[in-house]
Scaffold this motif. Structure first.
Motif, PDB file in Angstrom:
ATOM      1  N   GLY A  65       0.800  -1.219   0.000  1.00 44.94           N
ATOM      2  CA  GLY A  65       0.000   0.000   0.000  1.00 44.94           C
ATOM      3  C   GLY A  65       0.833   1.270   0.000  1.00 44.94           C
ATOM      4  N   ARG A  66       2.120   1.144   0.309  1.00 42.20           N
ATOM      5  CA  ARG A  66       3.004   2.316   0.312  1.00 42.20           C
ATOM      6  C   ARG A  66       4.077   2.214  -0.771  1.00 42.20           C
ATOM      7  NH1 ARG A  66       6.291   3.174   4.520  1.00 42.20           N
ATOM      8  NH2 ARG A  66       6.450   0.949   5.055  1.00 42.20           N
ATOM      9  N   PHE A  67       4.539   1.005  -1.061  1.00 44.09           N
ATOM     10  CA  PHE A  67       5.598   0.774  -2.044  1.00 44.09           C
ATOM     11  C   PHE A  67       4.998   0.140  -3.296  1.00 44.09           C
ATOM     12  CE2 PHE A  67       9.467   0.231   1.022  1.00 44.09           C
ATOM     13  CZ  PHE A  67       9.118   1.414   1.659  1.00 44.09           C
ATOM     14  N   THR A  68       5.576   0.477  -4.443  1.00 47.78           N
ATOM     15  CA  THR A  68       5.154  -0.115  -5.707  1.00 47.78           C
ATOM     16  C   THR A  68       6.367  -0.527  -6.510  1.00 47.78           C
ATOM     17  OG1 THR A  68       3.191   1.330  -5.764  1.00 47.78           O
ATOM     18  CG2 THR A  68       3.820   0.232  -7.813  1.00 47.78           C
ATOM     19  N   ILE A  69       6.392  -1.789  -6.921  1.00 45.10           N
ATOM     20  CA  ILE A  69       7.476  -2.283  -7.759  1.00 45.10           C
ATOM     21  C   ILE A  69       7.006  -2.318  -9.206  1.00 45.10           C
ATOM     22  CG2 ILE A  69       6.847  -4.720  -7.386  1.00 45.10           C
ATOM     23  CD1 ILE A  69       9.867  -5.364  -7.572  1.00 45.10           C
ATOM     24  N   THR A  70       7.881  -1.869 -10.091  1.00 45.02           N
ATOM     25  CA  THR A  70       7.594  -1.929 -11.520  1.00 45.02           C
ATOM     26  C   THR A  70       8.852  -2.379 -12.250  1.00 45.02           C
ATOM     27  OG1 THR A  70       8.150   0.423 -11.770  1.00 45.02           O
ATOM     28  CG2 THR A  70       5.815  -0.119 -11.470  1.00 45.02           C
ATOM     29  N   ARG A  71       8.673  -2.772 -13.492  1.00 44.31           N
ATOM     30  CA  ARG A  71       9.807  -3.201 -14.309  1.00 44.31           C
ATOM     31  C   ARG A  71       9.691  -2.618 -15.701  1.00 44.31           C
ATOM     32  NH1 ARG A  71      10.770  -9.619 -14.081  1.00 44.31           N
ATOM     33  NH2 ARG A  71      12.172  -9.030 -15.780  1.00 44.31           N
ATOM     34  N   ASP A  72      10.838  -2.345 -16.285  1.00 47.13           N
ATOM     35  CA  ASP A  72      10.925  -1.982 -17.696  1.00 47.13           C
ATOM     36  C   ASP A  72      11.754  -3.069 -18.363  1.00 47.13           C
ATOM     37  OD1 ASP A  72      11.478  -1.036 -20.218  1.00 47.13           O
ATOM     38  OD2 ASP A  72      11.740   1.036 -19.572  1.00 47.13           O
ATOM     39  N   PRO A  73      11.115  -4.054 -18.964  1.00 40.79           N
ATOM     40  CA  PRO A  73      11.859  -5.179 -19.527  1.00 40.79           C
ATOM     41  C   PRO A  73      12.792  -4.773 -20.664  1.00 40.79           C
ATOM     42  CG  PRO A  73       9.538  -5.310 -20.132  1.00 40.79           C
ATOM     43  CD  PRO A  73       9.658  -4.216 -19.124  1.00 40.79           C
TER      44      PRO A  73
END
Length: 123
Positions: A65-73
């Motif tokens: 709810g506070r952190f968000t993980i994302t990726r750019d492959p």
């Protein structure tokens, strides 16, 4: 040789935000998963968040709810957006990735770690 390099750490006041980046480089055939862990002196390394190649995500309860993980492959890069930080988030944040190296003759993936980025939350 495959390497992971973190960036974006720093100091922030409680309630603030930071974004970490983790760039994988080298002869990479594929990256199955990228994840973030954190570690403070005298404590075990703690899982923070992970994202698989197909987009499956997991978060530790303390950051959900506070952190968000994302990726750019396309860039072999993972990001960790950290919002509403508090003092308990102070740690060295380490990037982890399960990578199949293009140089591996057996087709087995390996675990790779970055050196870490310091995040300090203090007023």
């Amino acid at each position: 040789q495959v390497q992971l390099v973190e960036s974006g750490g720093g100091s922030v006041q409680p309630g603030g935000s930071l974004r970490l980046s983790c760039a994988a480089s080298g002869r990479i055939a594929s990256i199955r998963e990228m994840a973030w862990y954190r570690q403070t002196a005298g404590k075990q390394r703690e899982f923070v968040a992970s994202m698989t190649k197909i987009g499956g995500v997991h978060y530790a309860g303390t950051v959900r709810g506070r952190f968000t993980i994302t990726r750019d492959p396309d860039k072999n890069t993972a990001y960790l957006q950290m919002n509403n930080l508090n003092s308990e988030d102070t740690a060295v944040y380490l990037c982890n990735a399960k990578i199949l190296s293009a140089d591996d003759p057996w087709g087995y993936e390996s675990d790779y770690w970055g050196r870490g980025a310091q995040v300090t939350v203090s007023s």
